[in-house]
Write a protein that holds these residues in place. Structure first.
Motif, PDB file in Angstrom:
ATOM      1  N   VAL B 249       0.682  -1.155  -0.111  1.00 41.54           N
ATOM      2  CA  VAL B 249      -0.014  -0.066   0.181  1.00 41.54           C
ATOM      3  C   VAL B 249       0.962   1.309  -0.138  1.00 41.54           C
ATOM      4  N   PHE B 250       1.785   1.177   1.162  1.00 39.28           N
ATOM      5  CA  PHE B 250       2.520   2.630   1.250  1.00 39.28           C
ATOM      6  C   PHE B 250       3.594   2.696   0.120  1.00 39.28           C
ATOM      7  N   ILE B 251       4.011   1.694  -0.683  1.00 38.43           N
ATOM      8  CA  ILE B 251       5.160   1.686  -1.633  1.00 38.43           C
ATOM      9  C   ILE B 251       4.747   2.561  -2.841  1.00 38.43           C
ATOM     10  N   TRP B 252       3.505   2.897  -3.117  1.00 36.03           N
ATOM     11  CA  TRP B 252       2.868   3.648  -4.002  1.00 36.03           C
ATOM     12  C   TRP B 252       2.747   5.040  -3.603  1.00 36.03           C
ATOM     13  N   GLY B 253       3.006   5.434  -2.363  1.00 34.04           N
ATOM     14  CA  GLY B 253       3.142   6.775  -1.984  1.00 34.04           C
ATOM     15  C   GLY B 253       4.396   7.534  -1.955  1.00 34.04           C
ATOM     16  N   ASP B 254       4.366   8.751  -2.881  1.00 39.23           N
ATOM     17  CA  ASP B 254       5.700   9.201  -3.281  1.00 39.23           C
ATOM     18  C   ASP B 254       6.559   9.552  -2.124  1.00 39.23           C
ATOM     19  N   ARG B 255       6.162  10.090  -1.062  1.00 39.53           N
ATOM     20  CA  ARG B 255       7.004  10.377   0.084  1.00 39.53           C
ATOM     21  C   ARG B 255       7.534   9.237   0.984  1.00 39.53           C
ATOM     22  N   VAL B 256       6.892   8.263   1.240  1.00 41.48           N
ATOM     23  CA  VAL B 256       7.159   7.033   1.732  1.00 41.48           C
ATOM     24  C   VAL B 256       8.095   6.091   0.953  1.00 41.48           C
ATOM     25  N   ARG B 257       7.855   6.076  -0.451  1.00 41.50           N
ATOM     26  CA  ARG B 257       8.506   5.116  -1.022  1.00 41.50           C
ATOM     27  C   ARG B 257       9.715   4.640  -0.810  1.00 41.50           C
ATOM     28  N   TYR B 258      10.892   5.594  -1.015  1.00 42.10           N
ATOM     29  CA  TYR B 258      12.207   5.294  -0.797  1.00 42.10           C
ATOM     30  C   TYR B 258      12.731   5.062   0.391  1.00 42.10           C
ATOM     31  N   PRO B 259      11.876   5.777   1.522  1.00 42.96           N
ATOM     32  CA  PRO B 259      12.490   5.182   2.791  1.00 42.96           C
ATOM     33  C   PRO B 259      11.755   3.716   2.976  1.00 42.96           C
ATOM     34  N   LEU B 260      10.735   3.427   2.335  1.00 36.56           N
ATOM     35  CA  LEU B 260      10.191   2.091   2.800  1.00 36.56           C
ATOM     36  C   LEU B 260      11.091   1.006   1.930  1.00 36.56           C
ATOM     37  N   VAL B 261      11.579   1.521   0.666  1.00 37.41           N
ATOM     38  CA  VAL B 261      12.578   0.445   0.056  1.00 37.41           C
ATOM     39  C   VAL B 261      13.897   0.565   0.658  1.00 37.41           C
ATOM     40  N   GLY B 262      14.500   1.295   1.417  1.00 34.55           N
ATOM     41  CA  GLY B 262      15.350   1.332   2.071  1.00 34.55           C
ATOM     42  C   GLY B 262      15.406   0.718   3.260  1.00 34.55           C
ATOM     43  N   LEU B 263      14.403   0.647   4.008  1.00 32.71           N
ATOM     44  CA  LEU B 263      14.072  -0.123   5.089  1.00 32.71           C
ATOM     45  C   LEU B 263      13.933  -1.652   4.816  1.00 32.71           C
ATOM     46  N   ALA B 264      13.423  -1.938   3.656  1.00 35.07           N
ATOM     47  CA  ALA B 264      13.069  -3.158   3.335  1.00 35.07           C
ATOM     48  C   ALA B 264      14.744  -3.847   2.925  1.00 35.07           C
ATOM     49  N   VAL B 265      15.338  -3.133   2.191  1.00 28.25           N
ATOM     50  CA  VAL B 265      16.758  -3.640   2.051  1.00 28.25           C
ATOM     51  C   VAL B 265      17.532  -3.699   3.311  1.00 28.25           C
TER      52      VAL B 265
END
Lengths: 220, 317
Positions: B249-265
């Motif tokens: 859900v949140f991965i499609w939000g522009d503001r949280v996408r890249y922090p979320l990707v970083g967190l996942a990695v």
């Protein structure tokens, strides 16, 4: 163009007498700094990348045994077999089915060789995980797979063994998870071994154990 | 009959979602990562080639077939019967995987890798691990797109002494954007169903975080801390499940996408290091890269290019 002036104890100035090897490397560094100014700034990312790659390879290829961690200690052996039952984050999902196989091989020389699958010394890690998966499949109960595994073990030694006994080993532990919040006390793990059967080296045939009597169970 | 402007705008945004991204740099980066993991998986087969894939292996091929989930499992290895040819097929598969990493005709080498890698997996389904499934899945996606446009050795040209440049990529295929979207959506679904599997009492009570292997080695936060604050573990377990549940859900939000990707990695790296299943977690971290913007990847490519243009040796004379 700038040049790095290295200390005299490194490059061997009059009045300083450092070891010859240090002087040689110091003069190489001095020469490099003079002929290729800024070389370190250019090489730094390369060195850092090579270092990271080296560390990654050490962790990957050591198969869980390196300077920082040792996941292949015998007491950790059973836990690592959970890898094939992991979910999207690599955590285990099923509390049962963690097993390995111990074999005893009676050779023509009169010795008894013991070993187990997966071998804790197996590296890299992915290779170990595959063997753990194979062992779980064999322990699921297919006699023909046990027969072929015992044949495979017999083929690994130069002289034909008289007999190979296979044991399935199951690791068990109990978590008091009927309370909330959990008490976080794991009891010591236990090993329970069950004799699966015998490989006859003369006929190259597999004789499974019936498990009808208590005497057939267990025993090493 | 005229379509309403809103309907047209909706259709345009729908098309833009699937076919809008002009660059294949992200897919090419994932191609390199998947290729490396594929090569590593094949490399680990090398040690036990005869044991797992050869005729004299630990499991009889006919018996193992009944554990295969595919109705008609195919395998090149079932065509060959001597150890020599098993090795020949394996070496060929590794060469093709290396070509795929380097971007040599990736559509062709990727397709061949699917066949060869799938052959190894179907020859012995008893040793197929989760990483194999992810790698094969990503391979199939990557084969659909021309991922040789970036990070490809054939397009690397020497421009002057010690300097290299990459040929400018041609018109990037819009089909590549479609493939990228498929991979993104698949990742979201993967996390979602993984979270659903984890909605059990045992998991939510934090049992996996208190794995006996961790108990043997010492808990990351200290046993005393965990016993004093048992709720911390429960909160941590819930957080992981919530992360996976709402990632899609949140991965499609522009503001949280890249922090979320970083967190996942970061999470995958930590879990891979602590639990030891590093190869699978590295593959999952690379799968998360499908959300990286192409501009960032292009910048990374420029950096790699500048690295290649370095004077590697001191000048002669």
């Amino acid at each position: 163009m700038f040049s790095v002036r290295l200390p005299p104890w490194l490059t061997g100035q009059p009045g300083y007498n450092p070891p010859r090897l240090i002087v040689r490397f110091g003069r190489m560094a001095q020469w490099t700094a003079y002929r290729a100014p800024g070389w370190w700034e250019k090489a730094k990312p390369l060195v850092v990348m090579a270092g990271i790659t080296h560390l990654a390879l050490v962790v990957l290829l050591s198969g869980g045994r390196n300077a920082l961690f040792d996941w292949r200690a015998p007491e950790n052996l059973a836990y690592t077999t959970y890898f094939n039952l992991t979910d999207g984050f690599g955590f285990w999902v099923e509390p049962s089915g963690e097993s390995y196989i111990r074999y005893k091989m009676y050779t023509q020389e009169g010795t008894v060789n013991e070993g187990h699958f997966p071998d804790p010394d197996t590296a890299p890690g992915l290779r170990y995980v595959r063997w753990a998966k194979a062992v779980n499949l064999v322990n699921r109960g297919d006699e023909s797979l046990r027969a072929s595994l015992s044949r495979y073990i017999a083929d690994q030694v130069p002289s034909m063994p008289f007999r190979i006994k296979l044991y399935a080993s199951q690791w068990e532990w109990r978590l008091p998870h009927n309370r909330f919040p959990p008490s976080f006390v794991w009891e010591k793990t236990e090993v329970e071994e069950t004799l699966l059967g015998n490989h006859n080296g003369l006929t190259r045939s597999w004789v499974p154990v019936a498990h009808d009597t208590p005497a057939d169970k267990g025993g090493r | 009959m005229r379509a309403s402007p809103r309907w047209i705008a909706w259709g345009e945004s729908w098309s833009r979602f699937w076919f809008g991204h002009p660059s294949l740099a992200t897919l090419s980066l994932v191609r390199v990562a998947t290729g490396v993991m594929l090569f590593y998986a094949l490399f680990t087969y090398t040690f036990d080639l005869n044991g797992h894939l050869g005729g004299g292996g630990w499991g009889d091929a006919e018996i193992l077939k009944k554990y295969d989930t595919l109705a008609w499992p195919y395998s090149i290895y079932s065509w060959v019967h001597s150890v020599y040819w098993v090795w020949a097929v394996h070496v060929l598969a590794m060469l093709i995987a290396a070509s795929f990493i380097m971007g040599v005709k990736p559509v062709l080498t990727g397709g061949l890798s699917v066949v060869f890698y799938g052959s190894a997996l179907h020859q012995n389904p008893g040793v197929v691990v989760e990483m194999d499934q992810v790698v094969l899945m990503l391979l199939i996606y990557l084969t659909l797109a021309p991922t040789g446009s970036h990070f490809a050795v054939p397009s690397l040209r020497q421009s002057g002494p010690g300097g290299y440049r990459w040929d400018p990529p041609g018109n990037d295929s819009q089909w590549g954007s479609f493939v990228l979207r498929l991979m993104q959506i698949h990742l979201c679904l993967f996390y979602f169903f993984s979270a659903l599997n984890r909605l059990t009492d045992e998991w939510l009570l934090g049992a996996p975080l208190l794995h006996p292997r961790l108990a043997e080695r010492g808990y990351p936060l200290g046993e005393g801390f965990l016993q004093a604050h048992p709720a911390a573990v429960v909160i941590l377990a819930f957080s992981l499940v919530v992360f996976q549940l709402f990632y899609g859900v949140f991965i499609w939000g522009d503001r949280v996408r890249y922090p979320l990707v970083g967190l996942a990695v970061v999470l995958h790296l930590v879990v891979g290091l602590v639990w030891g299943d590093l190869s699978f977690n590295l593959m999952m971290a690379a799968w998360n890269w499908v959300f990286l913007p192409a501009d960032w990847v292009e910048d990374g490519k420029d950096w790699a290019k500048s690295m290649l243009g370095l004077p590697w040796f001191p000048p002669q004379g």
